[in-house]
Design a protein around this motif. Structure first.
Motif, PDB file in Angstrom:
ATOM      1  N   GLN A 117      17.190  15.452  22.894  1.00  0.00           N
ATOM      2  CA  GLN A 117      16.425  16.682  23.011  1.00  0.00           C
ATOM      3  C   GLN A 117      16.342  17.184  24.454  1.00  0.00           C
ATOM      4  O   GLN A 117      15.728  18.222  24.709  1.00  0.00           O
ATOM      5  N   SER A 118      16.940  16.467  25.352  1.00  0.00           N
ATOM      6  CA  SER A 118      16.921  16.871  26.761  1.00  0.00           C
ATOM      7  C   SER A 118      18.096  16.220  27.485  1.00  0.00           C
ATOM      8  O   SER A 118      18.736  15.300  26.968  1.00  0.00           O
ATOM      9  N   THR A 201      14.800  16.724  34.565  1.00  0.00           N
ATOM     10  CA  THR A 201      15.051  16.854  33.138  1.00  0.00           C
ATOM     11  C   THR A 201      15.328  18.307  32.780  1.00  0.00           C
ATOM     12  O   THR A 201      14.570  19.209  33.176  1.00  0.00           O
ATOM     13  N   ARG A 203      15.627  20.932  29.730  1.00  0.00           N
ATOM     14  CA  ARG A 203      15.187  21.083  28.351  1.00  0.00           C
ATOM     15  C   ARG A 203      15.771  22.363  27.752  1.00  0.00           C
ATOM     16  O   ARG A 203      16.100  23.312  28.480  1.00  0.00           O
ATOM     17  N   PRO A 209      17.885  21.778  21.417  1.00  0.00           N
ATOM     18  CA  PRO A 209      18.259  20.903  22.542  1.00  0.00           C
ATOM     19  C   PRO A 209      19.129  21.673  23.525  1.00  0.00           C
ATOM     20  O   PRO A 209      19.763  22.670  23.164  1.00  0.00           O
TER      21      PRO A 209
END
Length: 272
Positions: A117-118, A201, A203, A209
């Motif tokens: 998801q990241s 990160t 996102r 995603p």
């Protein structure tokens, strides 16, 4: 009856003529004094600043240092100590690695986050304080954190275009060129990572995603070249005459950043 006219004597005529000339000279205005020509301006000599070292120029300097070391000669020319540098190198060109993959110390890595998801960008500096490349300067430097320059045969900053050849056998080349961020004994510790990685990160939008980029991300290292005990900014060592020398540059690191492929800054860390 007219009386004869007597001509004046020559001496009288000469005196009269002199008086006329003197009177005329006195009536003439004095000639103005010549105006001195303006002095030529003193030329201003300016020294152009040394160009900032980029990836290509720094790798070229390390190539020369490696060749000189292998030949048993000193590197000619001025030392790079004190020169500014901004080095960019691409990573993640092949897409993100699995989340459990461990990034090599001193090299940036792109991995999937939990559940894909990241995307996670990370860089863990290596602890080079006790390495052979720092030996001899341990009394001056309290710590040395290392960053490898991946694919040193590639001068360009982007992703490599060459594709792997399945017929070519061999393992990945070992790292042979890098930068050591050095910290003096008793100096500032604000820029030291002490084992902590640089992380960022990425996102996605909403519940989607993020899309892994095809052109990877950029690691930016910026600062000023430092000097080893011999006054040179680059030092090389080799395990044997048949091994390619490993060369590193001593640096004072001012900035570390992550960028996307279009040079948009994602995150940065500055010393102080």
């Amino acid at each position: 009856m007219f009386e004869p006219t007597v001509s004046p004597r020559p001496s009288v005529v000469a005196i009269a003529a002199s008086l006329l000339v003197l009177g005329a000279c006195q009536r003439e205005e004095a000639a103005p004094a010549p105006i001195p020509a303006p002095a030529a301006p003193t030329p201003v000599v300016t020294v152009a600043p040394s160009p900032t070292l980029d990836r290509a120029s720094l790798l070229e300097a390390m190539d020369l240092a490696a060749s000189a070391f292998a030949a048993g000669r000193e590197v000619g020319g001025a030392s790079l100590a004190g020169r500014r540098f901004v080095v960019r190198q691409t990573f993640g060109c092949g897409g993100p690695a699995p989340a459990q993959a461990n990034a090599s110390e001193g090299l940036p890595a792109l991995t999937w986050g939990e559940g894909r998801q990241s995307l996670k960008l990370s860089l863990a500096p290596g602890d080079w304080s006790q390495s052979a490349l720092i030996a001899g300067d341990a009394e001056t430097w309290e710590a040395a954190e290392g960053f490898w320059l991946a694919r040193p045969w590639l001068r360009a900053e982007g992703c490599p275009a060459a594709q792997g050849d399945p017929l070519a056998q061999g393992q990945a080349s070992l790292q042979t060129m890098g930068l050591a961020a050095v910290f003096k004994e008793g100096g500032s510790r604000t820029g030291r990572r002490n084992g902590r990685a640089y992380e960022f990160t990425v996102r996605g939008e909403g519940d989607q995603p993020p899309v892994a980029p095809t052109r990877g991300y950029r690691l930016v290292l910026e600062g000023r070249m430092a000097a080893f005990a011999d006054g040179r900014a680059i030092r090389c060592r080799a395990a044997s005459p048949d091994h390619r020398p490993v060369c590193i540059g001593a640096v004072q690191l001012d900035r570390v950043a992550f960028e996307d492929a279009d040079s948009k800054m994602l995150s940065e860390w500055r010393d102080g």
